[in-house]
Design a protein around this motif. Structure first.
Motif, PDB file in Angstrom:
ATOM      1  N   ARG B 194      44.585  45.602  46.876  1.00 38.82           N
ATOM      2  CA  ARG B 194      42.909  45.299  47.487  1.00 38.82           C
ATOM      3  C   ARG B 194      41.939  44.388  47.040  1.00 38.82           C
ATOM      4  O   ARG B 194      42.086  43.577  47.117  1.00 38.82           O
ATOM      5  CB  ARG B 194      42.433  46.469  47.568  1.00 38.82           C
ATOM      6  N   LEU B 195      42.253  45.188  45.211  1.00 40.38           N
ATOM      7  CA  LEU B 195      40.596  43.894  44.692  1.00 40.38           C
ATOM      8  C   LEU B 195      41.884  42.822  44.990  1.00 40.38           C
ATOM      9  O   LEU B 195      40.979  41.571  44.278  1.00 40.38           O
ATOM     10  CB  LEU B 195      40.839  45.359  43.199  1.00 40.38           C
ATOM     11  N   GLN B 196      43.168  42.949  44.233  1.00 38.71           N
ATOM     12  CA  GLN B 196      43.948  40.895  43.769  1.00 38.71           C
ATOM     13  C   GLN B 196      43.567  39.776  45.456  1.00 38.71           C
ATOM     14  O   GLN B 196      42.942  39.096  44.974  1.00 38.71           O
ATOM     15  CB  GLN B 196      45.616  41.526  42.976  1.00 38.71           C
ATOM     16  N   GLY B 197      43.958  40.729  46.347  1.00 39.43           N
ATOM     17  CA  GLY B 197      44.462  40.301  47.156  1.00 39.43           C
ATOM     18  C   GLY B 197      42.408  39.904  47.643  1.00 39.43           C
ATOM     19  O   GLY B 197      42.400  38.506  47.940  1.00 39.43           O
ATOM     20  N   PHE B 198      41.461  40.745  47.084  1.00 43.02           N
ATOM     21  CA  PHE B 198      40.121  40.077  47.562  1.00 43.02           C
ATOM     22  C   PHE B 198      40.247  39.015  47.075  1.00 43.02           C
ATOM     23  O   PHE B 198      39.310  38.200  46.811  1.00 43.02           O
ATOM     24  CB  PHE B 198      39.762  41.558  47.377  1.00 43.02           C
ATOM     25  N   GLN B 199      39.621  38.896  45.620  1.00 49.27           N
ATOM     26  CA  GLN B 199      39.343  38.271  44.440  1.00 49.27           C
ATOM     27  C   GLN B 199      40.574  36.825  44.616  1.00 49.27           C
ATOM     28  O   GLN B 199      39.984  35.754  44.465  1.00 49.27           O
ATOM     29  CB  GLN B 199      40.007  38.463  43.125  1.00 49.27           C
ATOM     30  N   THR B 200      41.699  36.921  44.904  1.00 45.30           N
ATOM     31  CA  THR B 200      42.091  35.787  45.633  1.00 45.30           C
ATOM     32  C   THR B 200      41.944  34.674  46.205  1.00 45.30           C
ATOM     33  O   THR B 200      41.410  33.287  46.212  1.00 45.30           O
ATOM     34  CB  THR B 200      43.645  35.850  45.649  1.00 45.30           C
ATOM     35  N   GLU B 201      41.261  35.125  47.903  1.00 48.21           N
ATOM     36  CA  GLU B 201      40.901  34.419  48.508  1.00 48.21           C
ATOM     37  C   GLU B 201      39.381  33.775  48.021  1.00 48.21           C
ATOM     38  O   GLU B 201      38.877  32.796  48.478  1.00 48.21           O
ATOM     39  CB  GLU B 201      40.587  35.478  49.939  1.00 48.21           C
ATOM     40  N   LEU B 202      38.563  34.645  47.088  1.00 48.22           N
ATOM     41  CA  LEU B 202      37.105  34.477  46.913  1.00 48.22           C
ATOM     42  C   LEU B 202      37.416  33.194  46.166  1.00 48.22           C
ATOM     43  O   LEU B 202      36.849  32.060  46.269  1.00 48.22           O
ATOM     44  CB  LEU B 202      36.759  35.227  46.128  1.00 48.22           C
ATOM     45  N   GLN B 203      38.441  33.101  45.313  1.00 46.68           N
ATOM     46  CA  GLN B 203      38.454  32.797  44.118  1.00 46.68           C
ATOM     47  C   GLN B 203      39.182  30.984  44.792  1.00 46.68           C
ATOM     48  O   GLN B 203      38.946  29.713  44.832  1.00 46.68           O
ATOM     49  CB  GLN B 203      39.663  32.658  42.704  1.00 46.68           C
ATOM     50  N   SER B 204      39.450  31.457  46.490  1.00 46.15           N
ATOM     51  CA  SER B 204      40.750  29.934  46.758  1.00 46.15           C
ATOM     52  C   SER B 204      39.814  28.747  47.754  1.00 46.15           C
ATOM     53  O   SER B 204      39.893  27.675  47.850  1.00 46.15           O
ATOM     54  CB  SER B 204      41.048  30.346  48.250  1.00 46.15           C
ATOM     55  N   VAL B 205      37.976  29.782  47.478  1.00 48.31           N
ATOM     56  CA  VAL B 205      37.070  28.816  47.964  1.00 48.31           C
ATOM     57  C   VAL B 205      35.967  28.712  46.739  1.00 48.31           C
ATOM     58  O   VAL B 205      34.885  28.196  47.050  1.00 48.31           O
ATOM     59  CB  VAL B 205      36.150  29.065  49.037  1.00 48.31           C
ATOM     60  N   GLY B 206      36.541  28.921  45.809  1.00 48.45           N
ATOM     61  CA  GLY B 206      35.270  29.130  43.880  1.00 48.45           C
ATOM     62  C   GLY B 206      34.955  30.040  44.001  1.00 48.45           C
ATOM     63  O   GLY B 206      33.376  29.944  43.818  1.00 48.45           O
ATOM     64  N   ALA B 207      34.956  30.872  44.909  1.00 49.28           N
ATOM     65  CA  ALA B 207      33.379  32.438  44.297  1.00 49.28           C
ATOM     66  C   ALA B 207      34.629  32.948  44.339  1.00 49.28           C
ATOM     67  O   ALA B 207      35.664  32.993  43.406  1.00 49.28           O
ATOM     68  CB  ALA B 207      32.919  32.623  46.722  1.00 49.28           C
ATOM     69  N   ASP B 208      33.764  34.458  43.832  1.00 43.09           N
ATOM     70  CA  ASP B 208      34.551  35.879  42.949  1.00 43.09           C
ATOM     71  C   ASP B 208      33.034  36.513  42.788  1.00 43.09           C
ATOM     72  O   ASP B 208      32.435  36.121  43.277  1.00 43.09           O
ATOM     73  CB  ASP B 208      34.511  34.823  41.357  1.00 43.09           C
ATOM     74  N   ILE B 209      33.813  37.747  42.263  1.00 47.18           N
ATOM     75  CA  ILE B 209      33.623  38.911  42.397  1.00 47.18           C
ATOM     76  C   ILE B 209      32.480  38.099  41.254  1.00 47.18           C
ATOM     77  O   ILE B 209      32.795  38.224  39.987  1.00 47.18           O
ATOM     78  CB  ILE B 209      33.895  40.299  41.902  1.00 47.18           C
ATOM     79  N   GLU B 210      30.754  39.663  41.232  1.00 49.99           N
ATOM     80  CA  GLU B 210      30.279  38.796  40.093  1.00 49.99           C
ATOM     81  C   GLU B 210      30.558  39.612  38.420  1.00 49.99           C
ATOM     82  O   GLU B 210      31.326  40.673  38.762  1.00 49.99           O
ATOM     83  CB  GLU B 210      28.477  39.329  40.175  1.00 49.99           C
ATOM     84  N   ARG B 211      30.233  38.625  37.579  1.00 45.90           N
ATOM     85  CA  ARG B 211      30.488  39.859  36.465  1.00 45.90           C
ATOM     86  C   ARG B 211      30.083  41.015  36.142  1.00 45.90           C
ATOM     87  O   ARG B 211      28.866  41.162  36.586  1.00 45.90           O
ATOM     88  CB  ARG B 211      29.902  38.536  34.801  1.00 45.90           C
ATOM     89  N   ASN B 212      30.796  41.954  35.850  1.00 47.58           N
ATOM     90  CA  ASN B 212      30.977  43.655  35.429  1.00 47.58           C
ATOM     91  C   ASN B 212      30.601  43.795  36.782  1.00 47.58           C
ATOM     92  O   ASN B 212      29.658  44.632  36.457  1.00 47.58           O
ATOM     93  CB  ASN B 212      29.945  43.130  34.854  1.00 47.58           C
ATOM     94  N   LEU B 213      30.907  43.273  37.874  1.00 41.86           N
ATOM     95  CA  LEU B 213      29.960  43.801  39.085  1.00 41.86           C
ATOM     96  C   LEU B 213      31.394  44.406  40.003  1.00 41.86           C
ATOM     97  O   LEU B 213      31.837  44.787  40.716  1.00 41.86           O
ATOM     98  CB  LEU B 213      28.996  43.422  40.107  1.00 41.86           C
ATOM     99  N   ILE B 214      32.678  45.291  39.043  1.00 42.86           N
ATOM    100  CA  ILE B 214      33.056  45.559  39.385  1.00 42.86           C
ATOM    101  C   ILE B 214      33.641  47.380  39.042  1.00 42.86           C
ATOM    102  O   ILE B 214      33.544  47.729  37.512  1.00 42.86           O
ATOM    103  CB  ILE B 214      34.723  44.847  39.174  1.00 42.86           C
ATOM    104  N   GLU B 215      33.270  48.135  39.476  1.00 42.18           N
ATOM    105  CA  GLU B 215      33.353  49.679  38.903  1.00 42.18           C
ATOM    106  C   GLU B 215      34.749  50.875  39.674  1.00 42.18           C
ATOM    107  O   GLU B 215      35.149  50.482  40.660  1.00 42.18           O
ATOM    108  CB  GLU B 215      31.541  50.445  39.620  1.00 42.18           C
ATOM    109  N   TYR B 216      34.804  51.078  38.809  1.00 48.35           N
ATOM    110  CA  TYR B 216      35.549  52.560  39.251  1.00 48.35           C
ATOM    111  C   TYR B 216      35.394  53.370  39.645  1.00 48.35           C
ATOM    112  O   TYR B 216      34.801  54.536  38.596  1.00 48.35           O
ATOM    113  CB  TYR B 216      37.020  52.698  38.357  1.00 48.35           C
ATOM    114  N   GLY B 217      35.652  54.073  40.383  1.00 50.33           N
ATOM    115  CA  GLY B 217      35.588  56.035  40.557  1.00 50.33           C
ATOM    116  C   GLY B 217      36.590  56.819  41.824  1.00 50.33           C
ATOM    117  O   GLY B 217      37.287  56.310  41.623  1.00 50.33           O
ATOM    118  N   GLU B 218      36.634  57.773  41.355  1.00 52.53           N
ATOM    119  CA  GLU B 218      36.971  58.613  42.380  1.00 52.53           C
ATOM    120  C   GLU B 218      36.529  58.114  44.114  1.00 52.53           C
ATOM    121  O   GLU B 218      35.895  57.874  43.717  1.00 52.53           O
ATOM    122  CB  GLU B 218      36.819  60.215  42.078  1.00 52.53           C
TER     123      GLU B 218
END
Lengths: 335, 335
Positions: B194-218
């Motif tokens: 899910r994350l990979q698909g999300f990022q791929t698509e963002l990157q395809s338009v030159g965007a991305d998740i902000e640095r350090n703004l990926i968090e993990y949890g239960e």
DNA sequence: TTGAAAGCGCTACCAG
DNA sequence: CTGGTAGCGCTTTCAA
């Protein structure tokens, strides 16, 4: 699929011996055990549970009869039974589709045919007489969410009447004096008893639900929304709302806020059941905890006890459960 | 409990005849039928399903392997299977407790011993090899929520990668440019994809998740709350948050609002799964619908087909499912 | 149309 | 310690 005979033949022993190692029976030589185990592995042997059930006369199965699995309430019930099943190396057999006395009977009959050792049955449509009859015929059958005096020791139930009283006491203690109520239109005892308990307690202190402020609806989010609209349409004011279950209560809150009422500032809302939902809603729902999972486990254990001892006498543990008030955010002191 | 022999003896016919009326077999005289039926009634006869299963070599049982029933997601899955079971006059046998490869294997073995005609298996821990092996050995076994190429026609799965892309496209279309993400810490493919698909698509338009703004949890309400706190603690701003599942998303919204952020005015939050909860939350959650019940029904039907035709060729229906965007209230246009 | 009998795969009892 | 064997309750030929 390989059978016990195949294993016996290839291992060069008798089926009796194979059966012994299968059941960790006594008096088998280490050599035989190893030999048999090895062949089992090679043949990918898997004992046939049906054959076993046939000869041992027990199915290592616990049956559950519920309306469906979608309702989290029933899923919790099933989950409770499942836990004790697993603890006892048994499996859960599910029978659903309860819409009428006939379908309930069918669901139960299916489980009887499977010779479930224990059956936890949630029945709302079958008559007391039918259930009593069933209980005497089927040893491991235990009723959940229903109380029938003649087979009291086979019933695990919630005191809905007391639940209504607890609700009233809570709201009363919060200084509320004008009440409304939303209940289920379904023809079962639960809503009636909750409402009755609620009113009884109110009346004992000279209060009561406002005239025309009892509404009926489907016990769902939408049902709660619609009932609330009708309540609001009456034009009457109330500061506390007691709702049949959490889903309806959350629907009620939604409609209330859409109409400009703040919960709990303007109106306190109290639910019933304490399903997962109530912890996720905003404001978090004050409600009465229905310990269904725990009750389901008790029911399963009672069934297990009965079948083990072949006696109807269960442990002393009371089968009546009292809902517990869970105060969260949707109810507050009335200024 | 009365057996077929008892019925035969008392009705004065052979067991064969009784069996025939039981199975509505051909060539039985009306007189015999009536006679037998009457005796069955008197004796309260109930055919033994285990004995039947033994001789017919089919158990009229569909097995389901899931972690538990408490998670509404798995309850829906079980419910889907249950529906096709009921439609085919079969029963649901449940096997749970999946925490490791071993327990998953145990759960499956139990169902094999019961000789389930069909098995719908949700396995995350077992290796591809183990599952492929199982699939070849057990005809009616169908995998759900997992894709293994070698047994593709026995898999019913969701395209998580595409789900991530759909999520990104939605948020992008809403004019968002700064993104955060909360995902599950569990070691399974779904969150990664899910994350990979999300990022791929963002990157395809030159965007991305902000640095350090990926968090993990239960993957729970609490997990979502905690992850959100960590996100907030970073001090960085973001206008859109893509969350692994609905429970976490609702937890995230809760924490966000507690910290003064309005959803969706300040921050849009997008969940995944579309469980019941998402319709009850306030604001109602925008999410990606995971058609698990439908998928479960398909899986069960595929299993049924296989066992019926003894062929592995299933219908043409694709087993890959694409999540569908459900736009509700938690995402909105970024000014 | 009916009955006798041979199993289905396994357990458990009885001999040895 | 091991093997032979009689069922468990039912379906399904095969004859009658």
């Amino acid at each position: 699929m390989a059978t016990i005979k195949d294993v016996a033949r290839i291992a060069g022993v008798s089926v009796a011996s194979v059966s012994r190692v299968l059941n960790k029976g006594p008096k088998v030589s280490k050599k035989t055990i190893e030999k048999v185990l090895k062949v089992m592995q090679e043949l990918n042997y898997s004992p046939n549970a049906n054959a076993r059930a046939l000869v041992t006369q027990k199915s290592t199965t616990i049956g559950v009869v519920i309306p469906d699995l979608i309702d989290p309430f029933f899923a919790s019930l099933a989950n409770g039974v499942e836990q004790v099943a697993r603890k006892n190396n048994m499996q859960l057999l599910l029978s659903t589709g309860l819409v009428s006395a006939e379908t309930e009977m069918q669901a139960i009959n299916v489980l009887i045919e499977r010779r479930c050792d224990v059956m936890v049955v949630h029945s709302k449509k079958l008559s007391d007489a039918a259930l009593i009859d069933l209980a005497t015929k089927v040893p491991g059958l235990v009723l959940i969410d229903r109380y029938i005096e003649a087979i009291a020791q086979r019933c695990v139930w919630l005191d809905n009447l007391e639940g209504g009283r607890i609700a009233a006491r809570h709201l009363l203690a919060l200084n509320h004096r004008s009440f409304a109520c939303i209940t289920s239109k379904h023809q079962i005892d639960d809503p009636l008893l909750r409402l009755q308990g609620f009113q009884t307690e109110l009346q004992s202190v000279g209060a009561d639900i406002e005239r025309n402020l009892i509404e009926y609806g489907e016990p769902t989010l939408q049902g709660g929304e619609m009932a609330t609209q009708k309540l609001l349409a009456s034009g009457k004011r109330f500061s506390a709302l007691f709702v049949y279950n959490d889903a309806m209560a959350i629907g009620a809150i939604s409609t209330l806020e859409d109409n400009g009422f703040k919960v709990p500032a303007d109106i306190s809302v109290l639910g019933f059941d304490d399903v997962l939902l109530s912890r996720y809603s905003r404001p978090k729902l004050s409600t009465l905890n229905y310990p269904i999972e725990e009750m389901a486990m008790q029911a399963a254990n009672i069934g297990l006890e009965i079948t083990a001892k072949r006696s109807t006498n269960t442990s002393d543990a009371s089968c009546k459960h009292i809902p517990r008030l869970v105060k969260r955010e949707s109810t507050s002191f009335k200024q």
